[in-house]
Design a protein around this motif. Structure first.
Motif: not given
Length: 340
Positions: A335, A297, A287-288, A294, A338, A292, A301
């Motif tokens: 999220p 993302f 994601a990083h 968290p 993440l 995007f 997903v």
């Protein structure tokens, strides 16, 4: 719009062993959001990915040859075997669905070889790859799409009207596009397939199947451009295969609404313990890299093992599903995990 794979965990397809009822019960139990109709290649010819196509294609007979599978003149013994194995798998799924108390609705995933992998794997009657006959490739794509439409309708009926998601397995797609496949003899060359042709053939299957389709490509080169230009709704890939060159393509897909199914755990028993925290850390890095947030993302997903689990031990196969299920739930619920 109802998410296709986002927020869910699923399996890619194959499973160890030969018992369809045990496999179906495990998958339905471990993957309540998006269970899949398993493939059990350990049962031999007709149960592997290409052999199962013999039970799905309409008016396109397949038989065996000394080197694999080839087109035939009429319905063959191997096609009848494949149909019988598929019927047993469907009976097992229907039974597991009922035992689990899953009511009307929900979703279930089925798998089939994509048109390019199938065309590269089948031989014509004379022994050449079917891939060399573009008319035969079009006929194959139409047959596959029609067969998948009937298959999806049967699965939905057996599973209380569930939404059926179709996964097209295309492990050979990047080789087909690059012209890396060899012929059956030194005199037979196989030219590269242009991107517009690859997309048009894939879209023939998507349109005929009348289903939401996931393109699954477990090669090192993730075909983000094909997913972007085609009518597929999601792209499945192995997290370990993502190269820097794929990042822009993955970001474009997410921006455009195409969901990603990330293969987040290995297909065979890992050499070190692997848990939910490890999966979330790897996803956070992705994601990083894609830049995007968290929460964005996580909303686009879904998770799965990297590929099929036929080569795994039964213990790891179950553990792999449990791990991606728990990681998907944790990511959806919070999220911010993440970013740890």
């Amino acid at each position: 719009m109802t998410p296709l794979v986002a927020g869910h965990a699923t399996g890619i397809g194959s499973w160890p062993g030969t018992d369809p009822r045990e496999a179906a019960a495990t998958v339905v139990g471990e993957l309540p959001g998006l269970p899949h109709l398993v493939e059990l290649p350990g049962r031999g010819l007709g149960a592997d990915t290409i052999g199962r196509a013999a039970a799905l294609l309409t008016d396109f007979p397949i038989d065996t040859s000394t080197t694999g599978y080839r087109t035939g003149a009429r319905r063959s013994v191997i096609a009848r075997r494949a149909a019988g194995l598929l019927s047993a798998d469907l009976d097992a799924l229907e039974e597991a669905w009922e035992i689990a108390g899953k009511g009307p609705g929900g979703a279930v995933k089925v798998q089939a070889p994509g048109p390019w992998t199938l065309a590269a794997s089948l031989e014509l009657a004379g022994g050449a790859r079917l891939l060399l006959d573009r008319g035969a490739v079009r006929d194959l794509a139409d047959s596959l799409g029609d067969g998948l439409a009937s298959h999806a309708a049967d699965v939905s009926r057996r599973c209380g009207g569930a939404r059926v998601v179709v996964q097209l397995d295309e492990p050979l797609l990047t080789d087909v596009r690059a012209g890396r496949l060899t012929g059956r003899s030194r005199l037979e060359s196989i030219p590269a397939v242009a991107t517009p042709v690859a997309v048009e053939t894939l879209d023939r299957v998507v349109a005929a199947s009348a289903a939401d389709v996931i393109l699954h490509a477990c090669s090192a080169e993730v075909p983000t451009d094909i997913a972007h230009e085609s009518r597929v709704a999601a792209l499945a890939f192995d997290l370990e295969s993502v190269r820097t060159a794929s990042l822009d393509g993955l970001g474009t897909l997410l921006d455009g609404g195409t969901e990603l199914l990330v293969g987040a755990v290995p297909t065979t028993d890992p050499q070190r313990p692997l848990g939910v925290d490890d999966v979330l850390r790897d996803l956070g890095r992705l994601a990083h890299r894609l830049q995007f947030a968290p929460e964005v993302f996580a909303a686009r997903v879904g998770l799965a093992p990297a590929c099929g689990l036929a080569g795994a031990s039964p213990q790891w196969a179950r553990r792999a599903l449990t791990t991606v299920r728990d990681a998907a739930r944790a990511m959806a619920d919070d999220p911010s995990l993440l970013t740890r």
